[in-house]
Design an enzyme around this catalytic site. Sequence first.
Site, PDB file in Angstrom:
ATOM      1  N   HIS A 121     -15.653  -1.404 -10.963  1.00  0.00           N
ATOM      2  CA  HIS A 121     -16.904  -0.391 -11.396  1.00  0.00           C
ATOM      3  C   HIS A 121     -16.440   0.550 -12.418  1.00  0.00           C
ATOM      4  O   HIS A 121     -17.555   1.473 -12.701  1.00  0.00           O
ATOM      5  CB  HIS A 121     -17.015   0.412 -10.105  1.00  0.00           C
ATOM      6  CG  HIS A 121     -15.862   1.475  -9.532  1.00  0.00           C
ATOM      7  ND1 HIS A 121     -14.824   1.186  -8.749  1.00  0.00           N
ATOM      8  CD2 HIS A 121     -15.500   2.531 -10.038  1.00  0.00           C
ATOM      9  CE1 HIS A 121     -13.805   2.341  -8.796  1.00  0.00           C
ATOM     10  NE2 HIS A 121     -14.514   3.202  -9.554  1.00  0.00           N
ATOM     11  N   ASP A 151     -13.592  -5.404  -6.149  1.00  0.00           N
ATOM     12  CA  ASP A 151     -13.604  -4.389  -7.163  1.00  0.00           C
ATOM     13  C   ASP A 151     -12.497  -4.545  -8.030  1.00  0.00           C
ATOM     14  O   ASP A 151     -11.671  -3.477  -8.478  1.00  0.00           O
ATOM     15  CB  ASP A 151     -13.550  -3.055  -6.542  1.00  0.00           C
ATOM     16  CG  ASP A 151     -14.087  -1.872  -7.330  1.00  0.00           C
ATOM     17  OD1 ASP A 151     -14.723  -2.335  -8.459  1.00  0.00           O
ATOM     18  OD2 ASP A 151     -14.298  -0.764  -7.179  1.00  0.00           O
ATOM     19  N   SER A 227      -9.533   6.036 -10.767  1.00  0.00           N
ATOM     20  CA  SER A 227      -9.915   4.541 -10.414  1.00  0.00           C
ATOM     21  C   SER A 227      -9.400   3.572 -11.499  1.00  0.00           C
ATOM     22  O   SER A 227      -9.578   3.770 -12.773  1.00  0.00           O
ATOM     23  CB  SER A 227     -11.406   4.285 -10.456  1.00  0.00           C
ATOM     24  OG  SER A 227     -12.116   5.212  -9.252  1.00  0.00           O
TER      25      SER A 227
END
Length: 459
Positions: A121, A151, A227
């Site tokens: 993402h 992911d 992230s």
Amino acid sequence: MKKFFSFLSIAILGGVIALGGYKAFLEKPVVIERTNEQPIQTFQTNFQPAFETTNASYAPTNFTEAAEKTVNAVVHVKNTAEKSGITSWSDLFNGPRKYEQVGTGSGVIISSDGYIVTNNHVIANATDLEITLNNRKKYKAELVGTDTENDIALLKIDADEKLPYIPFSNSDNVKIGEWVLAVGNPYNLTSTVTAGIVSAKGRDLEGNGGITDSFIQTDAAVNPGNSGGALVNTRGELVGINTAITSRTGSYIGYSFAVPSNITKKIIDDILEYGKVQEAVIGFIPEIKEDLEGVIIKEISEDSDAKKSGLKEGDVIVKINDVKISKFSELSGQLKAKRPGEYVNVTVDRSGEILTRKVKLSKKIKRFISNAFQLEFKDLSKKETKKYGLSGGAKIIREARNDNGNDSLVGFIVTSINGQRINTADEASKLLDNLARSRYRIKVEMINTEGEVERYVFR
């Protein structure tokens, strides 16, 4: 003279008598008490302090070594994507305007020749990827491959020097309560290190859109920008890739989640060797019971390797190799780190008898499941499209909530959802889950098993 001595003698005698009477009859006796202090006695016991009987180290916790080993191997990832849309009144007359949208995140260097792992993402829909090292050097990055389900994305940069990198650790060995560090770039604050402990393993995040359901949960502070960053142990080894937080505000409120390093490494190896992820399964349909430790084998096909190895319907899987299995997310996490064709030791509880069978893992067949509605779909066959005069659709083949009920939807064909034509099972499962998360009213048009059109509205 004689009278004088007589009076003197009488006076002295009278004083003596008066003093004696006072002592005998009027004066209270004065008692002096003395306390002799006894020495305190000591007694030997069998008790010994814990620090004298264990090998535990009580030196203050120090994260400086792990931070020094990892901070230079975590990078800043800049994602630039070209978008088009109407952003002003003039665009209504001149047409949609093209503009750039920039996103940022973190990445982890995993080899000295420039391979970098991050979250999918973080780089999704990017037209340009730029990596900034901790020494502020910038490089253009190439996207090698991605795995949207877990992911994870793999990037590559060509640097003019050997790069510092973080070695992988075995995430199965991570213990609840163990200290870990989160290294990343929250809010564009580069090279940020936070500390916490492992709060849980095999964590399943409900409604997480199909992303891996076997997270490592920590209380190390993770915020937007973290992230794709590293979760490392106190030795500076990679135990996970920071991926998600649970928050009502979008910022950290105490819990963060990382894809375990074993899953990450297997995905990267697959991308490099095969170009895509090779998913392995035991080959059975599970039955989930919240009050039971383990995973029940509900259905198992007759020609599967699991059946040939001796597993039976009703067996409860309690261990894979040497790892205890308490819930489905833990089983899923173990299988995500394996490849089709590998063998695993599956320990089951069969009516109180503990048995271990060696099972060859099979290749996962792509399934299309709406988690929100607990429906599984498949694409229509050519025979079915011809029979119903359809160009496409999604047939319901399993309904977890009502498998054998009178109102079962099994066998129904979904043709449209909220007016959007459905051509494949993948479209149906994804659209239903997206609409459910957005809390829209959902109108579904289906063809029942009698060939009749039915319409349902879900709120």
